[in-house]
Design a protein around this motif. Structure first.
Motif, PDB file in Angstrom:
ATOM      1  N   PHE A 127       0.737  -1.237  -0.044  1.00 52.58           N
ATOM      2  CA  PHE A 127      -0.008   0.031  -0.095  1.00 52.58           C
ATOM      3  C   PHE A 127       0.970   1.168   0.122  1.00 52.58           C
ATOM      4  O   PHE A 127       2.002   1.379   0.422  1.00 52.58           O
ATOM      5  N   GLU A 128       0.365   2.393  -0.888  1.00 59.87           N
ATOM      6  CA  GLU A 128       1.258   3.464  -0.864  1.00 59.87           C
ATOM      7  C   GLU A 128       0.410   4.496   0.304  1.00 59.87           C
ATOM      8  O   GLU A 128       1.565   4.831   1.059  1.00 59.87           O
ATOM      9  N   THR A 129      -0.831   4.433   0.604  1.00 58.75           N
ATOM     10  CA  THR A 129      -1.328   5.001   1.646  1.00 58.75           C
ATOM     11  C   THR A 129      -2.411   4.082   2.119  1.00 58.75           C
ATOM     12  O   THR A 129      -2.892   3.329   1.368  1.00 58.75           O
ATOM     13  N   ILE A 130      -2.757   4.024   3.622  1.00 55.89           N
ATOM     14  CA  ILE A 130      -3.794   3.370   4.017  1.00 55.89           C
ATOM     15  C   ILE A 130      -4.360   4.125   5.410  1.00 55.89           C
ATOM     16  O   ILE A 130      -3.534   4.725   6.083  1.00 55.89           O
ATOM     17  N   ASP A 131      -5.732   4.010   5.458  1.00 53.63           N
ATOM     18  CA  ASP A 131      -6.224   4.986   6.494  1.00 53.63           C
ATOM     19  C   ASP A 131      -6.634   3.837   7.710  1.00 53.63           C
ATOM     20  O   ASP A 131      -7.828   3.161   7.528  1.00 53.63           O
ATOM     21  N   LEU A 132      -5.999   3.654   8.592  1.00 50.74           N
ATOM     22  CA  LEU A 132      -6.467   2.804  10.037  1.00 50.74           C
ATOM     23  C   LEU A 132      -6.571   3.628  11.082  1.00 50.74           C
ATOM     24  O   LEU A 132      -6.480   4.751  11.400  1.00 50.74           O
TER      25      LEU A 132
END
Length: 210
Positions: free
Chosen positions: A177-182
């Protein structure tokens, strides 16, 4: 993980539209192949011991369906409404599920392998013994879920959002993943690789990695 209990070599060829022959919208012990199903809307359809091969379901609505011992091979279910559906011993192989809505569904012994699931909705779900393998889940909404024995193996997760979802025991170390929202409050027990740990440290703690 339990696999679908279906004797593929002994299934009778059928049409998906045979489901309308049954008052309770029921199909079982059959092979569906090479059909195009366009914008069909059926409440609570049931499929049991069915193989679905190269079938396109275009923007169909199968709310509260029940799928047991079903294998989808090279199917397109993009933009379908599969919310509040029960999936038990179901496999999706080489399927396209772009924008598909699985909200509030129940997965038990479900496998997605070599699938494209970008922009799908998987929210407020119960997932048990569920595997995502070699699949793309870009920009997927994966919020407020309960996960038991859920695995991600070599998946593309860029822009996936997983909020209010406990991630203890989840291993993303071989995913990309380049960006991920956790959700920071639910990261405890999440397994990641060194590069991913650096991203998460920078994202949540504003730590600069050199």
């Amino acid at each position: 993980m339990e696999h679908p209990k279906v004797a593929a070599d002994y299934l009778e060829p059928a049409s998906f539209f045979d489901i309308y022959n049954e008052e309770d919208f029921f199909l079982n012990n059959c092979l569906l192949k090479g059909e195009f199903i366009d914008q069909e809307k059926i409440q609570r359809p049931t499929l049991e011991q069915v193989v679905v091969n190269h079938v396109t379901f275009s923007s169909c609505d199968f709310n509260r369906a029940d799928f047991t011992d079903v294998i989808f091979k090279s199917c397109d279910l993009s933009n379908c409404q599969l919310d509040e559906v029960s999936f038990y011993r179901v496999e999706f192989q080489n399927c396209k599920l772009i924008g598909t809505n699985f909200d509030q569904s129940y997965f038990n012994n479900v496998v997605f392998e070599n699938c494209r699931m970008d922009m799908a909705n998987l929210n407020r779900m119960n997932l048990k013994n569920t595997d995502f393998v070699n699949s793309s889940l870009k920009d997927v909404s994966f919020n407020e879920n309960k996960l038991v024995k859920t695995h991600f193996r070599n998946c593309e997760l860029t822009k996936l959002t997983a909020l209010n979802t406990p991630l203890k025991g989840i291993d993303l170390s071989d995913c990309q993943f380049e960006t991920i929202d956790l959700d920071r409050n639910y990261l405890r027990g999440l397994q990641v690789n060194a590069e991913q740990a650096g991203f998460l440290a920078q994202y949540f703690l504003d730590i600069k990695i050199k």
